[in-house]
Design a protein around this motif. Sequence first.
Motif, PDB file in Angstrom:
ATOM      1  N   ARG A  92       0.792  -1.227   0.000  1.00  0.00           N
ATOM      2  CA  ARG A  92       0.000   0.000   0.000  1.00  0.00           C
ATOM      3  C   ARG A  92       0.834   1.291   0.000  1.00  0.00           C
ATOM      4  N   TYR A  93       1.837   1.359   0.859  1.00  0.00           N
ATOM      5  CA  TYR A  93       2.600   2.604   0.995  1.00  0.00           C
ATOM      6  C   TYR A  93       4.000   2.458   0.413  1.00  0.00           C
ATOM      7  N   TYR A  94       4.417   3.461  -0.347  1.00  0.00           N
ATOM      8  CA  TYR A  94       5.791   3.548  -0.798  1.00  0.00           C
ATOM      9  C   TYR A  94       6.445   4.683  -0.024  1.00  0.00           C
ATOM     10  N   MET A  95       7.613   4.411   0.523  1.00  0.00           N
ATOM     11  CA  MET A  95       8.318   5.445   1.273  1.00  0.00           C
ATOM     12  C   MET A  95       9.691   5.638   0.680  1.00  0.00           C
ATOM     13  N   ALA A  96      10.079   6.901   0.513  1.00  0.00           N
ATOM     14  CA  ALA A  96      11.427   7.207   0.054  1.00  0.00           C
ATOM     15  C   ALA A  96      12.150   7.949   1.168  1.00  0.00           C
ATOM     16  N   GLY A  97      13.314   7.433   1.555  1.00  0.00           N
ATOM     17  CA  GLY A  97      14.139   8.114   2.545  1.00  0.00           C
ATOM     18  C   GLY A  97      14.869   9.255   1.855  1.00  0.00           C
ATOM     19  N   LEU A  98      14.976  10.389   2.528  1.00  0.00           N
ATOM     20  CA  LEU A  98      15.628  11.549   1.920  1.00  0.00           C
ATOM     21  C   LEU A  98      17.007  11.742   2.525  1.00  0.00           C
ATOM     22  N   PHE A  99      17.974  11.958   1.644  1.00  0.00           N
ATOM     23  CA  PHE A  99      19.325  12.221   2.141  1.00  0.00           C
ATOM     24  C   PHE A  99      19.540  13.711   2.359  1.00  0.00           C
ATOM     25  N   GLY A 100      19.015  14.513   1.459  1.00  0.00           N
ATOM     26  CA  GLY A 100      19.271  15.952   1.468  1.00  0.00           C
ATOM     27  C   GLY A 100      18.514  16.712   2.553  1.00  0.00           C
ATOM     28  N   GLU A 101      17.584  16.073   3.187  1.00  0.00           N
ATOM     29  CA  GLU A 101      16.869  16.706   4.297  1.00  0.00           C
ATOM     30  C   GLU A 101      16.313  15.610   5.196  1.00  0.00           C
ATOM     31  N   ASP A 102      15.909  16.031   6.382  1.00  0.00           N
ATOM     32  CA  ASP A 102      15.345  15.043   7.293  1.00  0.00           C
ATOM     33  C   ASP A 102      13.921  14.757   6.865  1.00  0.00           C
ATOM     34  N   GLY A 103      13.517  13.505   6.953  1.00  0.00           N
ATOM     35  CA  GLY A 103      12.138  13.206   6.646  1.00  0.00           C
ATOM     36  C   GLY A 103      12.018  12.115   5.607  1.00  0.00           C
ATOM     37  N   ILE A 104      10.791  11.670   5.442  1.00  0.00           N
ATOM     38  CA  ILE A 104      10.504  10.569   4.537  1.00  0.00           C
ATOM     39  C   ILE A 104       9.306  10.960   3.684  1.00  0.00           C
ATOM     40  N   ALA A 105       9.408  10.681   2.387  1.00  0.00           N
ATOM     41  CA  ALA A 105       8.298  10.959   1.474  1.00  0.00           C
ATOM     42  C   ALA A 105       7.421   9.717   1.401  1.00  0.00           C
ATOM     43  N   LEU A 106       6.121   9.890   1.597  1.00  0.00           N
ATOM     44  CA  LEU A 106       5.201   8.757   1.686  1.00  0.00           C
ATOM     45  C   LEU A 106       4.109   8.879   0.627  1.00  0.00           C
ATOM     46  N   LEU A 107       3.950   7.806  -0.146  1.00  0.00           N
ATOM     47  CA  LEU A 107       2.902   7.798  -1.165  1.00  0.00           C
ATOM     48  C   LEU A 107       1.946   6.652  -0.861  1.00  0.00           C
ATOM     49  N   ASP A 108       0.656   6.984  -0.739  1.00  0.00           N
ATOM     50  CA  ASP A 108      -0.367   5.976  -0.499  1.00  0.00           C
ATOM     51  C   ASP A 108      -0.855   5.488  -1.860  1.00  0.00           C
ATOM     52  N   LEU A 109      -0.475   4.271  -2.217  1.00  0.00           N
ATOM     53  CA  LEU A 109      -0.811   3.779  -3.559  1.00  0.00           C
ATOM     54  C   LEU A 109      -2.285   3.410  -3.683  1.00  0.00           C
ATOM     55  N   TRP A 110      -2.982   3.372  -2.565  1.00  0.00           N
ATOM     56  CA  TRP A 110      -4.424   3.165  -2.629  1.00  0.00           C
ATOM     57  C   TRP A 110      -5.130   4.490  -2.904  1.00  0.00           C
ATOM     58  N   ASN A 111      -4.393   5.575  -2.725  1.00  0.00           N
ATOM     59  CA  ASN A 111      -4.979   6.884  -2.940  1.00  0.00           C
ATOM     60  C   ASN A 111      -3.934   7.843  -3.515  1.00  0.00           C
ATOM     61  N   PRO A 112      -3.437   7.524  -4.703  1.00  0.00           N
ATOM     62  CA  PRO A 112      -2.347   8.334  -5.244  1.00  0.00           C
ATOM     63  C   PRO A 112      -2.762   9.784  -5.506  1.00  0.00           C
ATOM     64  N   ALA A 113      -4.072  10.005  -5.680  1.00  0.00           N
ATOM     65  CA  ALA A 113      -4.541  11.372  -5.948  1.00  0.00           C
ATOM     66  C   ALA A 113      -4.213  12.305  -4.791  1.00  0.00           C
ATOM     67  N   ALA A 114      -4.054  11.744  -3.595  1.00  0.00           N
ATOM     68  CA  ALA A 114      -3.719  12.576  -2.437  1.00  0.00           C
ATOM     69  C   ALA A 114      -2.269  13.060  -2.496  1.00  0.00           C
ATOM     70  N   GLY A 115      -1.484  12.512  -3.407  1.00  0.00           N
ATOM     71  CA  GLY A 115      -0.107  12.980  -3.577  1.00  0.00           C
ATOM     72  C   GLY A 115       0.843  12.464  -2.522  1.00  0.00           C
ATOM     73  N   VAL A 116       2.061  12.975  -2.600  1.00  0.00           N
ATOM     74  CA  VAL A 116       3.097  12.532  -1.663  1.00  0.00           C
ATOM     75  C   VAL A 116       3.042  13.393  -0.413  1.00  0.00           C
ATOM     76  N   GLN A 117       3.068  12.713   0.705  1.00  0.00           N
ATOM     77  CA  GLN A 117       3.005  13.376   2.004  1.00  0.00           C
ATOM     78  C   GLN A 117       4.386  13.329   2.621  1.00  0.00           C
ATOM     79  N   ARG A 118       4.704  14.299   3.434  1.00  0.00           N
ATOM     80  CA  ARG A 118       5.976  14.230   4.143  1.00  0.00           C
ATOM     81  C   ARG A 118       5.721  13.722   5.555  1.00  0.00           C
ATOM     82  N   VAL A 119       6.427  12.663   5.934  1.00  0.00           N
ATOM     83  CA  VAL A 119       6.282  12.199   7.317  1.00  0.00           C
ATOM     84  C   VAL A 119       7.636  12.259   8.014  1.00  0.00           C
ATOM     85  N   LEU A 120       7.607  12.225   9.312  1.00  0.00           N
ATOM     86  CA  LEU A 120       8.809  12.329  10.125  1.00  0.00           C
ATOM     87  C   LEU A 120       9.625  13.549   9.715  1.00  0.00           C
ATOM     88  N   ASP A 121       8.917  14.609   9.404  1.00  0.00           N
ATOM     89  CA  ASP A 121       9.565  15.815   8.898  1.00  0.00           C
ATOM     90  C   ASP A 121      10.486  16.385   9.967  1.00  0.00           C
TER      91      ASP A 121
END
Lengths: 112, 387
Positions: free
Chosen positions: B202-231
């Motif tokens: 369901r969820y794809y997460m990308a770890g970010l090197f250039g800043e703190d935080g993780i980009a989260l994409l809900d593949l069940w609801n891609p229209a909601a776009g990428v959310q930033r978590v653990l910012d």
Amino acid sequence: MTDFAAKLVLSLLAAGLAAQAPAAPAPAPGRAAQILNMVRQDCGSCHGLTLKGGLGPALLPQTLKGKDALSLKSTILYGRPGTPMPPWKPFLSDAEAEWVVEQLVKGLPDGR
Amino acid sequence: MAGCLAAAALLAACAQAPLRGTGDLGVVVERAAGRLQLVETTGARIIGQVPGLGDLSHASVVYSRDGRYAFVFGRDGGLTKVDLLRQAIEKRIIQAGNSIGGAISQDGRMVAAANYEPGGLKVFATDTLELLADIPATYGDGKKSAKVVGVADAPGNRFVYSLFEAGEIWVADLSDPKRPAVSKFRNIGKEPYDGLITPDGRYYMAGLFGEDGIALLDLWNPAAGVQRVLDGYGRGQEKLPVYKMPHLRGWAVAGTHAFLPAIGRHEVLVVDTVGWKESARIPVHGQPVFVMARPDGRQVWVNFAFPRNDTVQVIDAPSRRVVQTLKPGKAVLHMEFTPRGEQVWISVRDDDRVVVYDTASFASLKELPADKPSGIFFTTRAARIGF
């Protein structure tokens, strides 16, 4: 065989060049082997095991040719802030870093 | 065997190994030698070698859904299909100049290679390794190309991946391999370095090197776009230099919590997978590289970046405490659990061996010789989303 001959010529050339330039003193053999292993394996985790590049750029003689040795050395010692290249000062002395640059510029011996 | 002598026609068949399944097989990558050791977990033994795979630094492996073939993605852009039963290379191609890993599709018909040089995704037929689709990772004015990282398979024959320089997540739908449909999510954050998909796909997460935080994409609801978590999970604290990029792929979900490596810190982050909020940080021995849950989720095993890479720690998931510290040897690179987790196999690069541990008693059960081993991959991966 031609490959081998070419390598031989290159290393002879490099040896000739090294004799002219004020070369960094080579580390003691045991330490040298340790450093070379670190360069292949730990630098290799970003630059590729054969140093052909990965997340970091290739560190091959042809890609480093013409680059300022001093600035390469300081990249190794201090890293490049804002990029993933970390500083290796905790693990390499100034002279060792200089020696690493020389090894990279002339091509690492194929020590596996 | 007497029967074999009876008829010459049968000789060929008799010369072959007895019938067997592949569920307890796997490979150990010998990265400098460009070779695979074939292993069997039931007997904890080496059953063969397959040489000739090129530069295997950072190699990764996915399995065909029948668990018979390993697809090996090499750093040199090599893609090799290895038959575990015949112990031989079925087919090998050089598909790019520089590659980082790959994934296999839900239907098992396609493997996708994530490439650095030239940056992009290439999709191949698993039976023939014929190129089906080539999706360059161009961005900006369309002239720049980004390195592709963190490719994962998602349900619906999709591949999800991140573009390092571009800061984008792409979802490539290969339902029709001739006409891949790519959705691009832009401005997801600076320098995604790896990605993972949750075990439910369901969820794809990308770890970010250039800043703190993780980009989260809900593949069940891609229209909601990428959310930033653990910012900004470490804002205000100076990061340590990172000597090895952490991996997210082998990530750990235990119950409703995920355990993730904190980049540039001696910590494992615990995140609740419902609200995607940080719920704890566990201090550990060094900068984590792999944080992997035992299949039952009770334990989480962690290895570390250079120069603290001689150690493995075990976290008890419910109490979130480090309960064991092991010293398998110099340069621990990878860990792989047996299908139901009673053992873990650990590769120790500079000591040229693989050590097998009992995960209940932490006793070291066996050591297998291997030439600069890196990744260990068991066929159980064949049936798991994201592997």
